[in-house]
Design a protein around this motif. Structure first.
Motif, mmCIF file in Angstrom:
data_model
loop_
_atom_site.group_PDB
_atom_site.id
_atom_site.type_symbol
_atom_site.label_atom_id
_atom_site.label_comp_id
_atom_site.label_asym_id
_atom_site.label_seq_id
_atom_site.Cartn_x
_atom_site.Cartn_y
_atom_site.Cartn_z
ATOM 1 N N ASP A 164 0.610 -1.286 -0.112
ATOM 2 C CA ASP A 164 0.064 0.068 0.073
ATOM 3 C C ASP A 164 0.759 1.286 0.086
ATOM 4 O O ASP A 164 1.758 1.490 0.816
ATOM 5 N N LEU A 165 0.725 1.986 -1.096
ATOM 6 C CA LEU A 165 1.490 3.280 -1.063
ATOM 7 C C LEU A 165 1.042 4.356 -0.570
ATOM 8 O O LEU A 165 1.566 5.506 -0.564
ATOM 9 N N SER A 166 -0.191 4.329 0.171
ATOM 10 C CA SER A 166 -1.088 5.453 0.813
ATOM 11 C C SER A 166 -1.238 6.631 -0.041
ATOM 12 O O SER A 166 -1.242 7.674 0.634
ATOM 13 N N GLY A 167 -1.522 6.506 -1.335
ATOM 14 C CA GLY A 167 -1.674 7.892 -2.359
ATOM 15 C C GLY A 167 -0.824 8.677 -2.324
ATOM 16 O O GLY A 167 -1.120 9.893 -2.211
ATOM 17 N N THR A 168 0.596 8.325 -2.531
ATOM 18 C CA THR A 168 1.525 9.146 -2.393
ATOM 19 C C THR A 168 1.653 9.699 -3.854
ATOM 20 O O THR A 168 1.201 9.269 -4.982
ATOM 21 N N LYS A 169 2.423 10.968 -3.884
ATOM 22 C CA LYS A 169 2.676 11.515 -5.109
ATOM 23 C C LYS A 169 4.305 11.438 -5.689
ATOM 24 O O LYS A 169 4.780 11.892 -6.442
ATOM 25 N N HIS A 170 4.957 10.860 -4.490
ATOM 26 C CA HIS A 170 6.296 10.644 -4.611
ATOM 27 C C HIS A 170 6.632 9.350 -5.937
ATOM 28 O O HIS A 170 5.777 8.576 -5.765
ATOM 29 N N PHE A 185 8.938 -6.289 -9.631
ATOM 30 C CA PHE A 185 7.704 -5.173 -9.396
ATOM 31 C C PHE A 185 7.302 -5.063 -10.717
ATOM 32 O O PHE A 185 7.610 -4.215 -11.640
ATOM 33 N N PRO A 186 6.236 -6.182 -10.969
ATOM 34 C CA PRO A 186 5.579 -6.027 -12.292
ATOM 35 C C PRO A 186 4.731 -4.781 -12.594
ATOM 36 O O PRO A 186 4.703 -4.196 -13.810
ATOM 37 N N ASN A 187 4.017 -4.076 -11.671
ATOM 38 C CA ASN A 187 3.347 -2.761 -11.960
ATOM 39 C C ASN A 187 3.004 -2.043 -10.636
ATOM 40 O O ASN A 187 3.241 -2.488 -9.739
ATOM 41 N N ALA A 188 2.616 -0.916 -10.861
ATOM 42 C CA ALA A 188 2.135 -0.020 -9.857
ATOM 43 C C ALA A 188 0.874 0.520 -10.369
ATOM 44 O O ALA A 188 0.416 0.921 -11.407
ATOM 45 N N THR A 189 -0.030 0.737 -9.259
ATOM 46 C CA THR A 189 -1.245 1.192 -9.546
ATOM 47 C C THR A 189 -1.367 2.825 -9.054
ATOM 48 O O THR A 189 -1.169 3.098 -7.937
ATOM 49 N N ARG A 190 -2.061 3.507 -9.910
ATOM 50 C CA ARG A 190 -2.482 5.014 -9.577
ATOM 51 C C ARG A 190 -3.945 5.121 -9.833
ATOM 52 O O ARG A 190 -4.514 4.680 -10.906
#
Length: 411
Positions: A164-170, A185-190
């Motif tokens: 969980d990236l906690s809604g980061t903008k970094h 690390f296949p993917n990230a979700t935004r």
């Protein structure tokens, strides 16, 4: 002996019933709204209720009480959000990796479109593993400012494959894992940011009352629209002034809800936002202190009320009828419930709450303050206090009088 035993049983039953079910003294509340719950309600399911403008007109905020068949239902209140449903997956770029005594990975995520945050990072491995990961965030690979620790594992077909990236903008991530993990690390979700919900009302601006060094704008607010934020638009674009906002309390007294220096320039946009110290639902006034400067010309005033929603657990039977919301008691103490008695943030997030709607407002025909509750209880307590003082004075006077009589007789 039997009588004492019977009294003990009755006392235990009464206290036990009070713990299981806390009835509400509904006669202390002037207004009531019944609830209508949509869909099938499961036992102990989560219910979400959106407050409406009637609540802010006639309640005193801390006096909101939900009941089921007359018994108090614990609840949690929070600002309403529009949950973003638009998500997309992107491919992280692996900038650096090292697999010695500790595995280190540095990732760069693609640039974010306007209004989006990063919410999740997918993690995989060809091998079974378990590891604690220290995750650090940064705007560039030279400096990481925030960090968190997570635990990941893969046991055959069972795995925890997301962080969980906690809604980061970094956009830059540094992960430190235990050796032997061999992470991919296949993917990230935004996703789009959740938006707080508000209702707004524009108020007509009349000619101000002018004084030597300030001007006053009056707003009758006939509709009793409730608000916690005030948005002001002036003809002038660049200015700095001392502004005071007052609201009418109990239709008699004025209370200052904001006092301070407000500055504005063209880059700030059209409006200047002023947060108030309390919710106002009556007439209000704005004083702008110009000093030696030219008078500002107010062209638009908009009141803003954040929408709020209430969450609570349904009854054990899953019955939808019998729920009501009571309010309209200025003497009621604020709600204070055990945090385990209402849904937690994770429970709300992981379950689909059933929606409850407020029906038409009605005045409570049984409204009348009980002698056990304020303000009547306060009057009684004050009266008993003064009666006690009077009794003590009378007793003291009687003692002094009798002693004086004895002294006169001995002379």
């Amino acid at each position: 002996m039997k009588l004492q035993y019977l009294i003990s049983i009755l006392f235990f039953i009464s206290t036990t019933t009070q713990v299981i079910s806390r009835p509400l003294a509904v006669q202390n509340f002037k207004y009531k709204k019944d609830l209508k719950i949509s869909g099938n309600l499961s036992p102990n399911g989560i219910v979400k209720l959106m407050l409406d403008e009637d609540i802010y007109k006639h309640s005193f905020y801390g006096d909101l009480r939900i009941t089921y068949n007359g018994n108090i239902v614990p609840y949690h209140i929070q600002n309403a959000e529009e949950i973003a449903k638009n998500t997309e997956k992107v491919k992280p770029e692996l900038l650096f990796s090292k697999k010695d005594e500790m595995e280190i990975y540095v990732l760069e995520l693609p640039k974010l479109p306007e209004g989006m945050n990063y919410t999740k990072l997918s993690v995989s491995s060809a091998y079974d593993y378990e590891t604690s990961i220290t995750l650090k965030f940064g705007d560039n690979p030279d400096q990481f400012v925030d960090s968190k620790t997570v635990f990941l594992y893969k046991y055959g077909n069972q795995s925890s494959g997301e962080i969980d990236l906690s809604g980061t903008k970094h956009r830059f991530l540094r992960l430190e894992a235990e050796p032997g993990s061999d992470l991919k690390f296949p993917n990230a979700t935004r996703a789009k940011q959740n938006k707080n919900l508000y209702w707004e009302k524009s108020h007509a601006v009349t000619s101000p009352v002018l004084a030597e060094n300030h001007c006053k704008f009056l707003f009758p607010n006939e509709s009793q629209s409730a608000f916690q934020i005030l948005k002001l638009e002036f003809e002038e674009t660049n200015w700095e002034r001392n502004i005071t906002v007052r609201g009418k309390i109990n239709k008699k007294e004025w209370e200052t809800v904001f006092e301070g220096t407000v500055s504005h320039n063209k880059e700030d946009g059209v409006f200047s936002e002023i947060p108030l110290s309390r919710t106002i639902n009556s007439e209000f006034e704005i004083e702008v202190y110009d000093g030696e400067n030219e008078t500002l010309h107010l062209t638009n005033a908009i009141t803003v009320q954040p929408l709020e929603e209430i969450y609570f657990f349904a009854n054990q039977d899953g019955t939808k009828e019998g729920y009501s919301l009571y309010y309209g008691n200025p003497y009621q103490w604020p709600a204070d419930f055990d945090p385990y008695s209402y849904p937690s943030g994770d429970e709300i997030k992981n379950n689909e709450p059933k929606l409850a709607n407020l029906l038409e407002e009605s005045e409570n025909p049984d409204f009348g303050f009980s002698i056990l509750y304020p303000p009547v209880s306060g009057y009684i307590a004050s009266g008993l206090f003064y009666v006690g003082i009077a009794a003590l004075l009378y007793l003291l006077f009687s003692i002094l009088k009798s002693k004086r009589s004895v002294l006169l007789e001995t002379e």
